[in-house]
Design an enzyme around this catalytic site. Structure first.
Site, PDB file in Angstrom:
ATOM      1  CE  LYS A   1     -22.859 -12.552  23.610  1.00 22.58           C
ATOM      2  NZ  LYS A   1     -22.130 -13.164  24.735  1.00 22.58           N
TER       3      LYS A   1
ATOM      4  CG  ASP B   1     -18.731 -19.688   8.847  1.00 24.28           C
ATOM      5  OD1 ASP B   1     -18.418 -20.693   8.197  1.00 24.28           O
ATOM      6  OD2 ASP B   1     -18.019 -18.677   8.936  1.00 24.28           O
TER       7      ASP B   1
ATOM      8  CE1 TYR C   1     -21.953 -16.008   7.487  1.00 30.04           C
ATOM      9  CE2 TYR C   1     -21.382 -16.648   5.249  1.00 30.04           C
ATOM     10  CZ  TYR C   1     -21.130 -16.702   6.603  1.00 30.04           C
ATOM     11  OH  TYR C   1     -20.079 -17.436   7.069  1.00 30.04           O
TER      12      TYR C   1
END
Ligand code: IPM
Ligand code: MN
Length: 352
Positions: free
Chosen positions: A187, A243, A142
């Site tokens: 991840k 999100d 972001y």
């Protein structure tokens, strides 16, 4: 207690649900003898239209000086399909998060017994699901370096050790207050940033020996959330994963209009529904005010006012049980209640 609240109604259904949040807040303050003062401020598309900036300096000042911000929603379709727009309402929300240092976004995923049938998932699967998603809110893609030309574009997913440590600490501490089960979602099989998250989490875990800490890849977590939502107690993850996973989480409860959130960090905390501005419903008095009202409960709880929060939660439960519900969760043949009527019923319950 004396409370100075910055109220940011924003766009779409924002002003309508904001009004109900404020009414509930005032009723609770009156009942418990708190003094409350509201300062209204512009944000989002509304602020772009009026002063050309989605998070004006004046709004920042009002937020900074307040004890808490009651935020509603931003976003307007006129900006969505215009990739050339220089300024967008969402930038106001991101600017607020960054400027107030709101690095920890707490999004509870809960179910309501009487609404289990509204969930797209089987009732027996979601019954009793109750977990917190702790989303890092001021880092990652972001806010990392971005580039875009006609042939190439990138976003940088950068995290520093202090950023990771402080959000993981929030995760471990919430786990200690709950069922002592923390799931670190990453991840790490692909991303370097995730490997650092996992490394730091493994370093910190021994300091919380009572917490069972597990590590899960985000793709697997997305699947587990709908296969077995009761598995989770507290999950902590980076900005982008959080999100996506929290929108998925909101479906578990059956309506996006039910889930509140809190964002905390270095400065004034912000309390807001997790849903957006639903522009199509603007002015129709059909938006569910419960996520906003439950955000007020989270606000009181943040300041240690447990009884105040509990009363709001009790009033919300009672309204659902009494079928005083907005259309998207109303039972077939049930009476029609709008945003205002649900809010008024809850205020009345609190005043009793
Ligand atoms: C959220 C929203 C925001 C986000 C948008 C409006 C910028 O989706 O609060 O989850 O992506 O963080
Ligand atoms: Mn989102």
């Amino acid at each position: 207690m004396k409370l100075n609240i910055a109220v940011l109604p924003g766009d779409g259904i924002g002003p309508e649900i904001s009004a109900q949040g404020v009414e509930v807040m005032s009723a609770v303050c009156k009942k418990f003898g708190h003094e409350v003062h509201y300062e209204y401020a512009l944000c989002g598309a509304d602020a772009i239209d009026k002063v050309g900036d989605p998070f004006p300096e004046e709004t920042y000042k009002i937020c900074k000086e307040a004890d808490a911000v009651l935020f509603s929603a931003v976003g307007d379709p006129k900006f969505d399909n215009d990739p050339t727009a220089k300024v967008r309402p969402e930038q106001g929300l991101l600017a607020m998060r960054k400027k107030l240092g709101l690095f920890a976004n707490i999004r509870p995923v809960q179910t309501f017994k009487c609404l289990l049938h509204k969930s797209p998932l089987r009732a027996d699967l979601v019954d009793g699901a109750d977990f917190l998603c702790i989303r890092e809110l001021t880092g990652g893609m972001y806010f990392g370096e971005k580039y875009q030309d006609n042939d190439k574009a990138y976003d940088t997913n950068m995290y520093t050790r202090p950023e990771i440590e402080r959000i993981l600490k929030v995760g471990f501490e919430y786990a200690m207050k709950r069922k002592k089960h923390l799931t670190v979602v990453d991840k790490a099989n692909v991303l370097a940033s995730s490997r650092l998250w996992r490394q730091i989490a493994q370093e910190m875990a021994p300091s919380y020996p009572e917490v069972q800490t597990d590590y899960m890849y985000v793709d697997n977590a997305a699947m587990r959330m709908i296969q077995e939502p009761r598995f989770f107690d507290v999950m902590v993850t980076e900005n982008t994963f959080g999100d996506i996973l929290t929108d998925e989480g909101s479906c578990i409860s059956g309506s996006m209009g039910l889930l509140p959130s809190a964002s905390t960090g270095e400065s004034t905390p912000v309390f807001e529904p997790i849903h957006g501005s639903w522009p199509q419903a603007k002015g129709l008095n059909i938006a569910n005010p419960l996520a906003q009202i439950l955000s007020v409960a989270m606000l009181f709880e943040h300041f240690g006012c447990k009884a105040e929060g509990a009363l709001i939660r009790k009033a919300v439960d009672a309204s659902l049980d009494a079928n005083v519900r907005t259309p998207e969760i109303q039972v077939e043949g049930g009476a029609k209640y709008g945003t205002k009527e649900v809010g008024a019923w809850i205020v009345n319950y609190i005043n009793k």
